[in-house]
Design a protein around this motif. Structure first.
Motif, PDB file in Angstrom:
ATOM      1  N   ALA A 250     -38.804  -2.261  21.473  1.00  0.00           N
ATOM      2  CA  ALA A 250     -39.297  -2.433  20.172  1.00  0.00           C
ATOM      3  C   ALA A 250     -39.908  -3.618  19.825  1.00  0.00           C
ATOM      4  O   ALA A 250     -41.006  -3.755  19.358  1.00  0.00           O
ATOM      5  CB  ALA A 250     -38.091  -1.977  19.140  1.00  0.00           C
ATOM      6  N   GLN A 252     -42.028  -6.648  20.843  1.00  0.00           N
ATOM      7  CA  GLN A 252     -42.785  -6.984  21.848  1.00  0.00           C
ATOM      8  C   GLN A 252     -43.149  -8.678  21.785  1.00  0.00           C
ATOM      9  O   GLN A 252     -43.683  -9.122  20.955  1.00  0.00           O
ATOM     10  CB  GLN A 252     -44.498  -6.245  21.455  1.00  0.00           C
ATOM     11  CG  GLN A 252     -44.206  -4.800  21.479  1.00  0.00           C
ATOM     12  CD  GLN A 252     -43.954  -4.431  22.784  1.00  0.00           C
ATOM     13  OE1 GLN A 252     -44.821  -4.243  24.027  1.00  0.00           O
ATOM     14  NE2 GLN A 252     -42.918  -3.491  23.107  1.00  0.00           N
ATOM     15  N   ARG A 271     -44.331  -9.257  18.197  1.00  0.00           N
ATOM     16  CA  ARG A 271     -44.734  -7.997  17.455  1.00  0.00           C
ATOM     17  C   ARG A 271     -43.555  -6.993  17.327  1.00  0.00           C
ATOM     18  O   ARG A 271     -43.086  -6.996  18.228  1.00  0.00           O
ATOM     19  CB  ARG A 271     -45.999  -7.651  17.687  1.00  0.00           C
ATOM     20  CG  ARG A 271     -47.493  -8.489  17.552  1.00  0.00           C
ATOM     21  CD  ARG A 271     -48.522  -7.833  17.841  1.00  0.00           C
ATOM     22  NE  ARG A 271     -49.696  -8.753  17.750  1.00  0.00           N
ATOM     23  CZ  ARG A 271     -50.328  -8.518  16.856  1.00  0.00           C
ATOM     24  NH1 ARG A 271     -50.158  -7.896  15.964  1.00  0.00           N
ATOM     25  NH2 ARG A 271     -51.519  -9.167  16.542  1.00  0.00           N
ATOM     26  N   ALA A 273     -43.113  -2.987  17.567  1.00  0.00           N
ATOM     27  CA  ALA A 273     -43.668  -1.846  18.136  1.00  0.00           C
ATOM     28  C   ALA A 273     -43.832  -0.571  16.663  1.00  0.00           C
ATOM     29  O   ALA A 273     -43.097  -0.825  15.892  1.00  0.00           O
ATOM     30  CB  ALA A 273     -42.730  -0.960  19.215  1.00  0.00           C
ATOM     31  N   SER A 274     -44.894  -0.114  16.863  1.00  0.00           N
ATOM     32  CA  SER A 274     -45.167   0.873  15.834  1.00  0.00           C
ATOM     33  C   SER A 274     -43.700   1.736  15.296  1.00  0.00           C
ATOM     34  O   SER A 274     -43.205   2.305  16.313  1.00  0.00           O
ATOM     35  CB  SER A 274     -46.152   1.827  16.054  1.00  0.00           C
ATOM     36  OG  SER A 274     -46.374   2.925  15.094  1.00  0.00           O
ATOM     37  N   GLY A 275     -43.522   1.667  13.770  1.00  0.00           N
ATOM     38  CA  GLY A 275     -42.448   2.464  13.432  1.00  0.00           C
ATOM     39  C   GLY A 275     -41.150   1.488  13.292  1.00  0.00           C
ATOM     40  O   GLY A 275     -40.092   1.623  12.853  1.00  0.00           O
ATOM     41  N   ASP A 276     -41.205   0.225  14.007  1.00  0.00           N
ATOM     42  CA  ASP A 276     -40.095  -0.698  13.858  1.00  0.00           C
ATOM     43  C   ASP A 276     -40.145  -1.981  13.221  1.00  0.00           C
ATOM     44  O   ASP A 276     -39.501  -2.809  13.431  1.00  0.00           O
ATOM     45  CB  ASP A 276     -39.636  -1.074  15.443  1.00  0.00           C
ATOM     46  CG  ASP A 276     -39.103   0.332  16.139  1.00  0.00           C
ATOM     47  OD1 ASP A 276     -38.130   1.119  15.693  1.00  0.00           O
ATOM     48  OD2 ASP A 276     -39.629   0.381  17.392  1.00  0.00           O
ATOM     49  N   GLU A 277     -41.176  -1.945  12.277  1.00  0.00           N
ATOM     50  CA  GLU A 277     -41.758  -2.947  11.587  1.00  0.00           C
ATOM     51  C   GLU A 277     -40.546  -3.482  10.596  1.00  0.00           C
ATOM     52  O   GLU A 277     -39.997  -4.732  10.662  1.00  0.00           O
ATOM     53  CB  GLU A 277     -42.954  -2.853  10.742  1.00  0.00           C
ATOM     54  CG  GLU A 277     -43.940  -2.928  11.701  1.00  0.00           C
ATOM     55  CD  GLU A 277     -44.286  -1.433  12.220  1.00  0.00           C
ATOM     56  OE1 GLU A 277     -45.207  -1.209  12.612  1.00  0.00           O
ATOM     57  OE2 GLU A 277     -43.549  -0.463  11.719  1.00  0.00           O
ATOM     58  N   SER A 281     -38.363  -7.149  10.716  1.00  0.00           N
ATOM     59  CA  SER A 281     -39.081  -8.088   9.846  1.00  0.00           C
ATOM     60  C   SER A 281     -38.238  -9.199   9.716  1.00  0.00           C
ATOM     61  O   SER A 281     -38.881 -10.382   9.854  1.00  0.00           O
ATOM     62  CB  SER A 281     -39.203  -7.377   8.509  1.00  0.00           C
ATOM     63  OG  SER A 281     -39.879  -8.541   7.565  1.00  0.00           O
ATOM     64  N   ALA A 293     -48.400  -9.409  10.616  1.00  0.00           N
ATOM     65  CA  ALA A 293     -47.749  -8.373  11.595  1.00  0.00           C
ATOM     66  C   ALA A 293     -47.036  -9.288  12.528  1.00  0.00           C
ATOM     67  O   ALA A 293     -46.059  -8.714  13.081  1.00  0.00           O
ATOM     68  CB  ALA A 293     -48.154  -7.358  11.746  1.00  0.00           C
ATOM     69  N   ARG A 294     -47.487 -10.366  12.994  1.00  0.00           N
ATOM     70  CA  ARG A 294     -47.152 -10.969  13.969  1.00  0.00           C
ATOM     71  C   ARG A 294     -46.034 -12.347  13.665  1.00  0.00           C
ATOM     72  O   ARG A 294     -46.302 -12.688  12.632  1.00  0.00           O
ATOM     73  CB  ARG A 294     -48.160 -11.399  15.070  1.00  0.00           C
ATOM     74  CG  ARG A 294     -49.153 -12.298  14.312  1.00  0.00           C
ATOM     75  CD  ARG A 294     -50.185 -12.626  15.583  1.00  0.00           C
ATOM     76  NE  ARG A 294     -51.005 -13.900  15.394  1.00  0.00           N
ATOM     77  CZ  ARG A 294     -51.617 -14.747  15.929  1.00  0.00           C
ATOM     78  NH1 ARG A 294     -51.694 -14.455  17.230  1.00  0.00           N
ATOM     79  NH2 ARG A 294     -52.288 -15.517  15.459  1.00  0.00           N
TER      80      ARG A 294
END
Length: 300
Positions: A250, A252, A271, A273-277, A281, A293-294
């Motif tokens: 998740a 990256q 970063r 993965a999509s859905g794990d922001e 965080s 986002a990074r």
């Protein structure tokens, strides 16, 4: 007649005096020769005792001497605690610390055993650690004039060892904050570190893999698995390439850099993965400088 007798006895007295004088000289020379021989024997005896003491000192040099050398070479970040035996055959507990004055420390279970012997024009260290090394790990050390080379001999199977990621917490910030879970694995087809003119040159390659990593800063059971590669660069003498990549997960991670005379220079990013922001965080805020986002990772 009396004069004739005196003339006959005269030479006889001269011969007697000569014998006496000669006997005294021979005795004196014998005494001098004996004193000289005794002095030489004493000096040889002292020299033999000194050489014997030096050989004994080298043969039975305590393992603590090797522990001090490792601590000095790593700026006290790797310690061989409770060292026992000799430099040539001993054991100790490997401990990671944050360096001088640090209160952080983390020890591995069990004891690391080693033997040190002469191999050709250098030395060979053979190490075993039941918890973490793949059988016997061999390091060959070749000293020279103004240079030294340390070679890791590739073990069977390609992987050198595997350690709990939690061991890194002993290095202090940021590892003591991240509280990593998972395992660290070192693999290499063979690599040589050579010191020349105060600089370290790398020949070969080694990969450090972080397998099934986790952190107390994330609610996810697993962040993923990652690989950091160190490889010598034939095109740039004295400079080695660093590459960070994500194997899966998740979180990256990616980046690249160099290790050379100027130290480590690295640029990368992290970063989610999509859905794990949301779950990542807080971790992204710790890893580097947040940029949307990074998270930007910068060293050197």
């Amino acid at each position: 007649m009396i004069a004739g007798l005196l003339r006959r006895k005269g030479p006889r007295r001269g011969w007697t005096n000569t014998v006496a004088a000669t006997g005294w000289g021979e005795s004196t020379f014998a005494e001098l020769a004996w004193d000289k021989s005794r002095g030489a024997a004493f000096r040889w005896g002292v020299a033999g005792a000194v050489v014997g003491a030096l050989i004994g000192l080298i043969a039975f040099a305590p393992a603590a001497w090797l522990a001090k050398g490792v601590a000095s070479a790593t700026d006290q970040r790797l310690l061989l605690s409770d060292a026992r035996g000799t430099v040539w055959s001993g054991s100790a507990v490997p401990v990671l610390t944050g360096g001088p004055g640090s209160r952080d420390a983390s020890a591995l279970p069990g004891r690391l055993d080693w033997t040190l012997g002469v191999a050709g024009l250098g030395f060979e260290i053979r190490a075993r650690h039941a918890c973490c090394l793949n059988g016997t790990t061999v390091l060959r050390i070749r000293p020279g004039f103004g240079r030294m080379a340390v070679t890791l001999v590739p073990p069977a199977g390609g992987w050198v060892g595997q350690w709990p990621s939690a061991w890194l917490s002993g290095l202090g910030t940021p590892f003591n904050t991240l509280q990593l879970g998972g395992a660290l694995r070192l693999t290499s087809p063979g690599i040589t570190f050579e010191s020349a003119q105060g600089r370290w040159l790398v020949k070969g390659r080694a990969d450090v893999e972080l397998i099934d990593a986790s952190s107390r800063l994330s609610t996810l059971d697993s962040l993923g698995s990652y690989r950091l590669t160190l490889a010598g660069d034939p095109a740039q003498a004295g400079t080695s390439q660093l590459t960070l990549s994500t194997m899966e997960g998740a979180l990256q991670l990616s980046g690249s850099g160099t290790w050379g005379a100027a130290g480590v220079r690295f640029r990368g990013e992290a970063r989610a993965a999509s859905g794990d922001e949301a779950a990542l965080s807080n971790l992204l805020n710790i890893i580097g400088r947040r940029d949307g986002a990074r998270s930007v990772i910068s060293i050197g």
